[in-house]
Design a protein around this motif. Structure first.
Motif, PDB file in Angstrom:
ATOM      1  N   LEU A  37      36.885  39.762  39.562  1.00 10.24           N
ATOM      2  CA  LEU A  37      38.146  39.146  39.124  1.00 10.24           C
ATOM      3  C   LEU A  37      38.531  38.000  40.065  1.00 10.24           C
ATOM      4  CD1 LEU A  37      41.359  40.911  37.930  1.00 10.24           C
ATOM      5  CD2 LEU A  37      41.511  39.257  39.780  1.00 10.24           C
ATOM      6  N   ALA A  38      38.411  38.242  41.372  1.00  9.33           N
ATOM      7  CA  ALA A  38      38.765  37.207  42.346  1.00  9.33           C
ATOM      8  C   ALA A  38      37.906  35.965  42.156  1.00  9.33           C
ATOM      9  CB  ALA A  38      38.604  37.761  43.761  1.00  9.33           C
ATOM     10  N   GLU A  39      36.640  36.159  41.869  1.00  4.66           N
ATOM     11  CA  GLU A  39      35.758  35.019  41.632  1.00  4.66           C
ATOM     12  C   GLU A  39      36.180  34.246  40.384  1.00  4.66           C
ATOM     13  OE1 GLU A  39      31.233  34.686  42.399  1.00  4.66           O
ATOM     14  OE2 GLU A  39      31.426  35.552  40.390  1.00  4.66           O
ATOM     15  N   ARG A  40      36.481  34.975  39.307  1.00  4.24           N
ATOM     16  CA  ARG A  40      36.889  34.313  38.064  1.00  4.24           C
ATOM     17  C   ARG A  40      38.191  33.554  38.224  1.00  4.24           C
ATOM     18  NH1 ARG A  40      35.907  39.433  35.860  1.00  4.24           N
ATOM     19  NH2 ARG A  40      38.149  39.702  35.488  1.00  4.24           N
ATOM     20  N   ARG A  41      39.115  34.093  39.003  1.00  3.64           N
ATOM     21  CA  ARG A  41      40.466  33.543  39.056  1.00  3.64           C
ATOM     22  C   ARG A  41      40.660  32.521  40.165  1.00  3.64           C
ATOM     23  NH1 ARG A  41      43.950  36.034  35.641  1.00  3.64           N
ATOM     24  NH2 ARG A  41      44.877  33.967  35.818  1.00  3.64           N
ATOM     25  N   GLY A  42      39.634  32.201  40.938  1.00  2.79           N
ATOM     26  CA  GLY A  42      39.740  31.097  41.881  1.00  2.79           C
ATOM     27  C   GLY A  42      40.074  31.454  43.310  1.00  2.79           C
TER      28      GLY A  42
END
Length: 352
Positions: free
Chosen positions: A40-45
């Protein structure tokens, strides 16, 4: 090293995770949630994802952060991965160099080594971890220097370790086409006082300060770091991130309900009764004593919580007040769903 701010955030935002285990659940579920959160952290920047090292704490499943990071290298593609931190006095510097050389080979160019000098546990557990070892926190500068030499593979001729190589590492040379077989992961120093701030400055290393549990020392430590910083081959100017406890929910009441679980968990830990992270219902039904309420209120005063807009405003104010180059958010909640939802809401708040 220097990341890109998330949306309208004044500085890059990152994640520190402890793989917290809530009551009624398991370490397996907690570690699955850590992997979900990294994705999630990777997807959200978010810029980087670090895992902490703690021991003998039932509510924390991150006793082996390098093992967790190995798992995460296969489940992420871009986000930086690291430790917040490896508690170096618990480990041999050569073993740490080998572990991170392996992680760097698995995820080239996106691995950080965050180093701490505390045990990450109580004195009895620290003694069990270090059985047969005489190194303690006072040996930290020597241990850091030893680790860096293993990472760089540059012990001089005549040194007892000159013929010892951390593998994977620079000793393997380059592959066809001149591609280096292993990069040197950047080393960070972590701290909650001036000791590591001054050491990081002296060595010209990036510095991560534990504002989330030592906020009274944040400004003095950052000032010391900046004033005494010496440029190095890895960093030409000071770079400091601070850890921040933060939790966002759809309503202020729900955010408060969720952070009370972390407050009760902290109270139990500090009074010698560590356990799984309690549920919101457990926190609501707990017979709080005056002393416990005071401890909880003091802890909650250092947690940025509320609606997404309120959390954004709190983070912006903290970044401005401290001049931090990066904020690393850590969220302690009973359920993985509340933890993941908080990071989603914060990311959304900076994209509106």
């Amino acid at each position: 090293m220097r990341g890109v701010p998330l949306g309208t955030s004044p500085v890059p935002l990152s994640v520190l995770d402890l793989a917290t285990v809530g009551s009624g659940t398991t370490a397996t579920a907690a570690l699955r949630a850590t992997a979900d959160l990294a994705r999630l952290a990777e997807r959200r920047g978010y810029h980087r994802f670090w895992v902490a090292e703690h021991h003998s704490m039932p509510g924390v499943a991150s006793s082996s952060p390098t093992v967790i990071l190995g798992h995460l290298t296969a489940r992420t593609e871009r986000i930086r991965l690291g430790t917040g931190g490896v508690m170096l006095p618990n480990h041999s510097p050569l073993v740490v160099a080998e572990q991170f050389g392996t992680l760097e080979a698995l995820a080239p160019g996106r691995v950080d080594i965050g180093l701490g000098r505390a045990p990450g546990t109580d004195a009895a557990t620290a003694a069990a971890l270090r059985r047969g070892r005489t190194d303690g926190p006072d040996e930290f500068p020597r241990q850091v220097a030893e680790l860096v030499r293993f990472l760089d593979d540059d012990y001089p001729d005549g040194h007892p370790y000159a013929r010892i190589h951390a593998v994977p590492g620079p000793v393997q040379g380059t592959a066809p086409g001149g591609v280096q077989s292993a990069h040197r992961p950047p080393v960070w120093l972590l701290g909650s006082s001036g000791f590591s701030a001054e050491l990081a400055a002296h060595l010209g290393l990036p510095f991560a300060f534990a504002n989330h549990f030592s906020s009274a020392n944040t400004l003095p430590a950052l000032e010391l770091y900046r004033e005494t910083f010496r440029p190095s081959a890895v960093l030409d100017a000071p770079y400091a991130l601070i850890g921040v406890s933060a939790l966002a929910a759809d309503t202020e009441a729900e955010a408060y309900r969720q952070v009370r679980t972390g407050a009760l968990s902290m109270v139990r830990l500090r009074t010698g009764r560590p356990g799984l992270v309690p549920s919101p219902e457990e926190a609501e039904d707990h017979p709080w004593t005056p002393m416990e309420s005071e401890m909880a209120d003091g802890w909650l005063a250092n947690v940025v919580h509320g609606t997404p807009d309120a959390v954004r405003e709190g983070l912006d104010a903290l970044a401005k007040r401290t001049g931090a180059d990066e904020l690393m958010l850590t969220t302690q909640a009973h359920s993985p769903e509340a933890r993941l939802r908080s990071y989603e809401l914060i990311a959304d708040a900076y994209r509106s």
